[in-house]
Write an enzyme that holds these catalytic residues in place. Structure first.
Site, PDB file in Angstrom:
ATOM      1  N   SER A  18       3.467  -1.841  10.432  1.00  0.00           N
ATOM      2  CA  SER A  18       4.913  -1.870  10.677  1.00  0.00           C
ATOM      3  C   SER A  18       5.556  -3.233  10.396  1.00  0.00           C
ATOM      4  O   SER A  18       6.447  -3.667  11.107  1.00  0.00           O
ATOM      5  CB  SER A  18       5.227  -1.404  12.103  1.00  0.00           C
ATOM      6  N   HIS A  48      -9.589   1.090   4.812  1.00  0.00           N
ATOM      7  CA  HIS A  48      -8.322   1.329   5.517  1.00  0.00           C
ATOM      8  C   HIS A  48      -8.576   2.300   6.667  1.00  0.00           C
ATOM      9  O   HIS A  48      -9.400   3.209   6.557  1.00  0.00           O
ATOM     10  CB  HIS A  48      -7.289   1.906   4.546  1.00  0.00           C
ATOM     11  N   LYS A  92       0.113   4.203  -0.346  1.00  0.00           N
ATOM     12  CA  LYS A  92      -0.571   5.400   0.183  1.00  0.00           C
ATOM     13  C   LYS A  92      -0.316   6.585  -0.764  1.00  0.00           C
ATOM     14  O   LYS A  92      -0.146   6.380  -1.966  1.00  0.00           O
ATOM     15  CB  LYS A  92      -0.121   5.683   1.614  1.00  0.00           C
ATOM     16  N   GLU A 150      -5.335  -4.692  10.796  1.00  0.00           N
ATOM     17  CA  GLU A 150      -4.328  -3.650  10.948  1.00  0.00           C
ATOM     18  C   GLU A 150      -4.622  -2.829  12.198  1.00  0.00           C
ATOM     19  O   GLU A 150      -5.413  -1.873  12.140  1.00  0.00           O
ATOM     20  CB  GLU A 150      -4.351  -2.710   9.739  1.00  0.00           C
ATOM     21  N   GLY A 152       2.446   2.539  10.655  1.00  0.00           N
ATOM     22  CA  GLY A 152       3.390   3.634  10.433  1.00  0.00           C
ATOM     23  C   GLY A 152       4.096   4.097  11.701  1.00  0.00           C
ATOM     24  O   GLY A 152       4.752   5.130  11.708  1.00  0.00           O
ATOM     25  N   GLU A 168      -7.032   4.758   7.697  1.00  0.00           N
ATOM     26  CA  GLU A 168      -6.840   6.179   7.353  1.00  0.00           C
ATOM     27  C   GLU A 168      -8.075   6.739   6.655  1.00  0.00           C
ATOM     28  O   GLU A 168      -8.391   7.915   6.790  1.00  0.00           O
ATOM     29  CB  GLU A 168      -5.576   6.332   6.487  1.00  0.00           C
ATOM     30  N   ASN A 196       0.865  -1.178   0.000  1.00  0.00           N
ATOM     31  CA  ASN A 196       0.000   0.000   0.000  1.00  0.00           C
ATOM     32  C   ASN A 196       0.905   1.232   0.000  1.00  0.00           C
ATOM     33  O   ASN A 196       1.449   1.599   1.031  1.00  0.00           O
ATOM     34  CB  ASN A 196      -0.892  -0.040   1.255  1.00  0.00           C
TER      35      ASN A 196
HETATM   36  P1  PGA Z   1       2.818   0.423   7.641  1.00  0.00           P
HETATM   37  O1  PGA Z   1       1.355   0.624   6.996  1.00  0.00           O
HETATM   38  O2  PGA Z   1       3.370  -0.857   7.108  1.00  0.00           O
HETATM   39  O3  PGA Z   1       3.596   1.622   7.201  1.00  0.00           O
HETATM   40  O4  PGA Z   1       2.624   0.389   9.135  1.00  0.00           O
HETATM   41  C1  PGA Z   1       0.467  -0.445   6.824  1.00  0.00           C
HETATM   42  C2  PGA Z   1      -0.811   0.032   6.197  1.00  0.00           C
HETATM   43  O5  PGA Z   1      -1.279   1.125   6.550  1.00  0.00           O
HETATM   44  O6  PGA Z   1      -1.421  -0.654   5.347  1.00  0.00           O
END
Ligand code: PGA
Length: 249
Positions: A211, A93, A11, A166, A172, A95, A9
């Site tokens: 992460s 997601h 983003k 997640e 992140g 976000e 992803n």
């Molecule tokens: P990350 O993001 O690996 O940077 O923690 C995962 C995601 O948001 O799908």
């Protein structure tokens, strides 16, 4: 045996050049043991699509509209994603839920739209830090999942659905869930699906996201109910993403 799946992803990151380089490097890697999906930002979908060519890499959107077409400025229809070569689309997601007000109902409508348009939804579920600390993980993830399980067409959606657990506090932040923490929720999700359809529960791929890095991927993917990963930050460097794919399969 469930075939592992690793999705990147990206983003809202990168540029045309970055998208081209990442796609070329990842497509050139031989990754026979898992399904690999790249989810670039919308403007780069067609660039990535044209460069993955016949490679064993699939394309995915990061979001889709629940509507088929019409006056929805800024939105992307499922049919458009399919048209440009997508096989998958990330839906719900955290976000999008947090920053764009996506409710469980809207996420469920998007899952239904993705499925009816021929895409495989990658449904994201996960609790915030406050919810985990209040021991509400199962309540929150259960509520998010039940919105999907309540869809009238769920019987036809379930066999193909991909779910990504997640935990919001791990996205992140560099602070991944431990393999045991993740496995506990994954096993719980699979059981809840099994109460609807035990065959689908066995087949469904449950990804962990938050992460994931080359150095923690092996321990996470070794868990019996973790079938791959949804990778954010580490998917923006070809070498780390490829390393994670190699660990998966
Ligand atoms: P990350 O993001 O690996 O940077 O923690 C995962 C995601 O948001 O799908």
């Amino acid at each position: 045996m469930r075939r592992p799946l690793v999705a990147g992803n990206w983003k809202m990151n990168g540029s045309r050049v970055v998208a081209e380089q990442l796609t070329d490097e990842i497509s050139a890697a031989v990754l026979p043991g898992c399904d690999v999906v790249l989810c670039p930002p919308v403007p780069y979908l067609s660039i990535v699509s044209s460069r993955i060519g016949a490679a064993a890499v699939s394309l995915g959107g990061q979001d889709c509209s629940e509507h088929e077409n019409g006056a929805y400025t800024g939105e992307t229809a499922v049919s458009m994603l399919a048209d440009i070569g997508c096989r998958y689309v990330i839906v719900g997601h955290s976000e999008r839920r947090q920053n764009f007000g996506e409710t469980d109902t809207r996420v469920a409508a998007k899952v239904a739209a993705a499925h009816s348009g021929g895409l495989v939804p990658i449904l994201c579920l996960g609790e915030s830090l406050a919810e985990r600390q209040a021991q509400e993980t199962e309540m929150v993830v259960g509520r998010q999942l039940d919105a999907i399980l309540g869809l009238p067409e769920i019987a036809s959606i379930l066999p193909d659905l991909v779910i990504a657990y997640e935990p919001v506090w791990a996205i992140g932040t560099g602070e991944s869930a431990t393999p045991e923490q993740a496995e506990q929720v994954h096993a719980w999700i699979r059981e809840r699906i099994a109460s609807h359809d035990s065959g689908a529960a066995e087949r469904i791929r449950l990804l962990y996201g938050g992460s994931v890095k080359p150095d923690n991927a092996a321990a996470l993917f070794a868990m019996p109910d973790i079938d791959g990963g949804l990778i954010g930050g580490a998917s923006l460097a070809a070498d780390s993403f490829i390393a994670i794919c190699r660990v998966a399969g």
